[in-house]
Design a protein around this motif. Structure first.
Motif, PDB file in Angstrom:
ATOM      1  N   GLN A 103       0.830  -1.212   0.000  1.00 26.99           N
ATOM      2  CA  GLN A 103       0.000   0.000   0.000  1.00 26.99           C
ATOM      3  C   GLN A 103       0.867   1.265   0.000  1.00 26.99           C
ATOM      4  O   GLN A 103       0.586   2.207  -0.733  1.00 26.99           O
ATOM      5  CB  GLN A 103      -0.937   0.010   1.215  1.00 26.99           C
ATOM      6  N   ILE A 104       1.917   1.270   0.815  1.00 31.87           N
ATOM      7  CA  ILE A 104       2.824   2.425   0.861  1.00 31.87           C
ATOM      8  C   ILE A 104       3.484   2.623  -0.505  1.00 31.87           C
ATOM      9  O   ILE A 104       3.566   3.749  -1.010  1.00 31.87           O
ATOM     10  CB  ILE A 104       3.899   2.235   1.962  1.00 31.87           C
ATOM     11  N   LEU A 107       1.051   4.049  -3.019  1.00 32.78           N
ATOM     12  CA  LEU A 107       0.801   5.458  -2.720  1.00 32.78           C
ATOM     13  C   LEU A 107       1.964   6.327  -3.215  1.00 32.78           C
ATOM     14  O   LEU A 107       1.745   7.355  -3.855  1.00 32.78           O
ATOM     15  CB  LEU A 107       0.603   5.629  -1.208  1.00 32.78           C
ATOM     16  N   LYS A 108       3.189   5.895  -2.957  1.00 35.76           N
ATOM     17  CA  LYS A 108       4.382   6.647  -3.387  1.00 35.76           C
ATOM     18  C   LYS A 108       4.448   6.758  -4.906  1.00 35.76           C
ATOM     19  O   LYS A 108       4.868   7.778  -5.440  1.00 35.76           O
ATOM     20  CB  LYS A 108       5.652   5.982  -2.872  1.00 35.76           C
ATOM     21  N   ILE A 112      -2.377   4.775  -6.248  1.00 34.85           N
ATOM     22  CA  ILE A 112      -3.563   5.040  -5.429  1.00 34.85           C
ATOM     23  C   ILE A 112      -3.419   6.443  -4.844  1.00 34.85           C
ATOM     24  O   ILE A 112      -2.307   6.959  -4.720  1.00 34.85           O
ATOM     25  CB  ILE A 112      -3.749   3.991  -4.297  1.00 34.85           C
ATOM     26  N   THR A 113      -4.545   7.060  -4.495  1.00 38.59           N
ATOM     27  CA  THR A 113      -4.502   8.454  -4.012  1.00 38.59           C
ATOM     28  C   THR A 113      -4.522   8.560  -2.495  1.00 38.59           C
ATOM     29  O   THR A 113      -4.151   9.591  -1.954  1.00 38.59           O
ATOM     30  CB  THR A 113      -5.686   9.257  -4.589  1.00 38.59           C
ATOM     31  N   HIS A 114      -4.993   7.517  -1.799  1.00 43.50           N
ATOM     32  CA  HIS A 114      -4.950   7.556  -0.330  1.00 43.50           C
ATOM     33  C   HIS A 114      -4.679   6.155   0.219  1.00 43.50           C
ATOM     34  O   HIS A 114      -5.026   5.157  -0.392  1.00 43.50           O
ATOM     35  CB  HIS A 114      -6.242   8.146   0.261  1.00 43.50           C
ATOM     36  N   PHE A 115      -4.042   6.142   1.364  1.00 45.42           N
ATOM     37  CA  PHE A 115      -3.647   4.886   2.013  1.00 45.42           C
ATOM     38  C   PHE A 115      -4.856   4.271   2.697  1.00 45.42           C
ATOM     39  O   PHE A 115      -5.596   4.941   3.398  1.00 45.42           O
ATOM     40  CB  PHE A 115      -2.555   5.184   3.051  1.00 45.42           C
ATOM     41  N   GLU A 116      -5.055   2.959   2.474  1.00 47.39           N
ATOM     42  CA  GLU A 116      -6.177   2.284   3.121  1.00 47.39           C
ATOM     43  C   GLU A 116      -5.846   0.804   3.332  1.00 47.39           C
ATOM     44  O   GLU A 116      -5.441   0.105   2.423  1.00 47.39           O
ATOM     45  CB  GLU A 116      -7.430   2.401   2.252  1.00 47.39           C
TER      46      GLU A 116
END
Length: 183
Positions: A103-104, A107-108, A112-116
């Motif tokens: 996920q990290i 995101l980097k 994806i636009t937000h961590f979930e």
């Protein structure tokens, strides 16, 4: 040369239809419950807004799968969790760390636009897994297999039709598929 390349990477997949004895069925269900609970506890600890803990396997092991002195689980939960072999519990922590890092990374890279991180929930139609380390799978004198003798006894692992390999020299991800109340 320790680099992983397509030339030296081999993954062996064997699909077997397991014949679950009532003992193994109960133990596997218990293990799936515990691994789901551990994964969700990791989300609570690492993804909370106030004072999150660092996401690393060593810290999570100490807090959720470690000795009494460092384990933060309440005594009643620890008793339930201790019925499941620690290597299975440890793989649940490893699965969380891997999912978190993915996920990290996503995101980097802007994928994806937000961590979930989502909780694992029990569903009527599902596929859940636990990992059996190859060193925990043992042979009886007659060639039958069993695993975790101190926790699960020496109940034989068996299949409906297929023969289990004579030597299992790799970890196994046991997949339990459920549709409604059928398994």
């Amino acid at each position: 040369n320790n680099e992983i390349s397509p030339d030296n990477l081999r993954i062996k997949i064997i699909r077997l239809n397991m014949d679950k004895s009532p003992i193994y069925k109960a133990k596997i269900k218990e293990a799936i419950y515990v691994t789901r609970a551990l994964y969700n506890m990791c989300i609570d600890l690492c993804c909370r807004e106030i004072d999150p803990i660092p996401v690393d396997l060593t810290t999570l092991r100490q807090m959720l799968n470690g000795k009494k002195e460092t384990n933060i689980l309440p005594e009643n939960l620890r008793e339930i969790f201790d019925k499941v072999p620690s290597s299975i519990r440890d793989e649940a922590l490893r699965d969380f760390v891997k999912a978190y890092k993915i996920q990290i990374d996503l995101l980097k890279r802007g994928i994806i636009t937000h961590f979930e991180m989502k909780y694992k929930k029990r569903k009527n139609s599902l596929q859940e897994t636990i990992v059996l380390l190859h060193r925990e799978i043992r042979n009886k004198e007659n060639g039958d297999k069993y695993c975790f003798p101190t926790k699960w006894g020496k109940e034989t692992l068996s299949t409906y039709k297929e023969k289990l390999p004579d030597i299992i020299n790799h970890d196994c991800r046991l997949i339990m598929k459920t549709i409604g109340n059928n398994e």
